[in-house]
Design an enzyme around this catalytic site. Structure first.
Site, PDB file in Angstrom:
ATOM      1  N   ASP A 185      24.547  27.506  66.691  1.00 31.64           N
ATOM      2  CA  ASP A 185      25.259  28.697  66.249  1.00 31.64           C
ATOM      3  C   ASP A 185      26.603  28.248  65.684  1.00 31.64           C
ATOM      4  OD1 ASP A 185      26.442  31.239  66.146  1.00 31.64           O
ATOM      5  OD2 ASP A 185      25.538  31.875  68.035  1.00 31.64           O
ATOM      6  N   GLU A 238      24.083  36.075  60.409  1.00 34.66           N
ATOM      7  CA  GLU A 238      24.396  37.338  61.077  1.00 34.66           C
ATOM      8  C   GLU A 238      25.170  38.179  60.078  1.00 34.66           C
ATOM      9  OE1 GLU A 238      26.551  39.054  65.084  1.00 34.66           O
ATOM     10  OE2 GLU A 238      27.568  37.587  63.854  1.00 34.66           O
TER      11      GLU A 238
HETATM   12  C1  NOJ Z   1      29.398  37.654  66.473  1.00 32.70           C
HETATM   13  C2  NOJ Z   1      29.065  36.995  67.772  1.00 32.70           C
HETATM   14  O1  NOJ Z   1      27.713  37.223  68.050  1.00 32.70           O
HETATM   15  C3  NOJ Z   1      29.990  37.589  68.799  1.00 32.70           C
HETATM   16  O2  NOJ Z   1      29.627  37.243  70.109  1.00 32.70           O
HETATM   17  C4  NOJ Z   1      31.393  37.154  68.473  1.00 32.70           C
HETATM   18  O3  NOJ Z   1      32.288  37.773  69.360  1.00 32.70           O
HETATM   19  C5  NOJ Z   1      31.765  37.552  67.026  1.00 32.70           C
HETATM   20  N1  NOJ Z   1      30.734  37.252  66.106  1.00 32.70           N
HETATM   21  C6  NOJ Z   1      32.997  36.832  66.575  1.00 32.70           C
HETATM   22  O4  NOJ Z   1      32.733  35.485  66.327  1.00 32.70           O
END
Ligand code: NOJ
Length: 551
Positions: free
Chosen positions: A96, A249
């Site tokens: 990730d 994402e």
């Molecule tokens: C998305 C991540 O899944 C989340 O856990 C995180 O707080 C935010 N992005 C910021 O990086």
């Protein structure tokens, strides 16, 4: 870059998965120790949430060193061993990466603060406005409060779309992009086979930053002006010919943009995560306002995305749960013990039979439920804590505030994985980082593995079915039984097969009529032991049914 339509991915929130050394913190050797478990389940790839050195203000999404391993999670040797051992079982590792921002502890940000002009250009430093030195824009952070933080004794601010310790990187700067590509190449060299790229569609900010008088600023940077250019560059300079699986994402994105991100002809990404279906219980679009699930909206969203993504040859990540979401069980269905098996398996087959790549979040395969801790002391997530304060400032009582936190906090899914009914749910021999849920007594891996009719084995079967049937992987998608209120149903079709899936989200028995032609089909999966198909069938509470017809 690969689409790999036959694969299923399992997400591990490391810190609460399995602690191998008793320090209360899940770790990389803890994953290696459980590889046989994944092999049994049948998943093809493990997505690991960030394990890099980090002050952990946002649980590792605040990276201070992109190419290291935080000692809390283990060592680089542990990571290499995990990659190696997983490969032996044909399981890939997906990491990730957070390329939108770094921790303010990162050396780049520290150098920028010390006045190094090269690194100042790595971030968004802007002067405050007017004599009161107001923030450069009125945008708000996704975690609450302004998206700008003023530097001490200065008239300058830096941008942070997330926490104040997560400074946004300036992707306009080619040196930033190259530095990040080096990071991606570093991990490819380590044998990583997949990348989950955090909030990827907010990396491109507009050339001119302006106030947003109708929203929080997101319309200016979501799927921003140069995003496709950057992703194509990222792809050619890193993923290139490698057989990698990449998933972006995508926060508040659109179908049109998602098609561009994931259509192979565009050479950007393998697939996208989007979240519209997980906002159907927000009130007026607000996460921190409770509402009932608007089921019609949920159904419409699934159908529209599936149909449109198929038409545009885009590719979806299919998921209900992750570390940012309260668990779907108990949110879209009941999580009472009497419905537990039916509801968990219904949720599973609703998405596993769709077109795209299914993701399972740790514990989903045993039907873990939200613990809904009732006091704020049980929570540690930064977003939860910030909103607790904001809700109280808005005048909500403690009880009203906690009612919202219990439903919406991300910590709901971050509690320890339930391996056994014993001490600390078998997660650690030490003191666990998060409280353990009482539900470990009846929801745990040990019990699930022993019971051949458990949720675990239903997931195993779904994973197997996807590998076996091309129609599940890539068949066309047509919404079906649209007039039925509590049913999500669809037909999947290719040249050789038709699959009819019926997923019933009600607690009363309910009669439906099946198309005549499917009476010649065979039941591929059922969560109520159904073994006969008739023209009219009476669905049981939370029943799921799939019928396969070979043409
Ligand atoms: C998305 C991540 O899944 C989340 O856990 C995180 O707080 C935010 N992005 C910021 O990086």
């Amino acid at each position: 870059m690969e689409r790999m339509a036959e694969k299923t991915i399992y997400q591990i929130y490391l810190r609460s998965f399995y602690d191998s050394n008793g320090d209360g913190f899940g770790d990389i050797p803890g994953i290696t120790a459980k590889l046989d478990y994944f092999e049994k389940l049948g998943v093809d790839m493990l997505w690991l949430n960030p394990f890099y050195p980090s002050p952990q203000h946002d649980n590792g999404y605040d990276i201070s060193d992109y190419t290291g391993v935080d000692p809390r999670f283990g060592t680089m040797t542990d990571f290499e061993e995990l990659v190696h051992e997983a490969k032996k079982r044909s399981i890939g590792i997906m990491i990730d990466l957070v390329l939108n921002h770094t921790s303010t502890d990162h050396i780049w940000f520290q150098k920028a603060l010390a006045g190094d002009s090269k690194y100042r250009d790595f971030y968004y430093f802007k002067k405050g406005r007017g004599k009161n030195c107001l923030p450069p824009t009125n945008w708000t952070s996704k975690f609450g409060g302004p998206a700008w933080e003023r530097l001490p004794n200065s008239d300058e601010y830096y941008m942070h779309l997330y926490d104040v310790t997560q400074a946004d990187l300036n992707w306009e700067n080619p040196e930033v992009r190259e530095a990040l590509y080096q990071v991606v190449r570093f991990w490819i060299d380590k044998g990583v086979e997949g990348f989950r790229l955090d909030v990827l569609n907010v990396i491109s900010k507009p050339d001119t930053l302006q106030d947003d008088f109708i929203g929080d600023g997101r319309r200016f940077y979501t799927d921003g002006p140069h995003i496709h250019e950057y992703l194509k560059e990222l792809n050619t300079k890193t993923f290139g010919p490698e057989h990698l699986l990449t998933v972006g994402e995508m926060s508040s994105t659109s179908i049109a943009s998602s098609i561009r991100y994931s259509n192979p002809a565009e050479k950007e990404l393998s697939m996208v995560f989007h979240f519209h279906h997980l906002k159907v219980d927000y009130k007026d679009g607000e996460k921190w306002r409770l509402d009932q699930v608007r089921f019609g909206e949920l159904k419409e969203l699934f159908h529209t995305w599936q149909v449109e993504m198929t038409r545009g040859n885009g590719w979806d990540a299919l998921f209900w749960n992750n570390h940012d979401q309260p668990r779907a069980l108990g949110r879209f269905t009941s999580d009472k013990e009497e419905y537990h098996y039916a509801a968990a398996t219904l949720l599973a087959s609703t998405i596993h039979l769709m077109r795209g790549t299914p993701y399972l979040y740790m514990g989903e395969e045993i039907g873990m439920i939200n613990p809904r801790f009732s006091t704020i002391e049980s929570y540690s997530d930064i977003e939860t804590i910030n909103h607790y304060k904001l809700l109280q400032q808005e005048g909500l009582s403690e009880q009203e505030t906690m009612a919202i936190i219990m439903e919406r906090s991300r910590d709901n899914s971050r509690i320890p994985m339930q391996w056994t009914s014993g001490k600390n749910a078998g997660f650690t021999t030490g003191t666990p980082l998060y409280p353990v849920s009482d539900s470990k007594a009846w929801i745990n891996v040990e019990a699930a593995l022993k019971d051949k009719s458990s949720i675990f084995y239903f997931y195993q079967r779904l994973i197997e079915l996807r590998k076996k049937h091309r129609v599940i992987q890539t068949g066309n998608y047509t919404p079906f039984l649209l007039e039925e209120d509590r049913i999500i149903s669809y037909l999947r079709e290719d040249e050789t097969d038709s699959l009819l899936a019926v997923h019933y989200y009600g607690e009363e028995e309910h009669e439906i009529t099946l198309p005549e032609v499917f009476l010649n089909g065979k039941i591929l999966i059922s969560n109520v032991g159904r073994d006969q198909i008739g023209k009219r069938i009476t669905l049981k509470p939370y029943e799921t049914l799939a019928i396969l017809l070979t043409k």
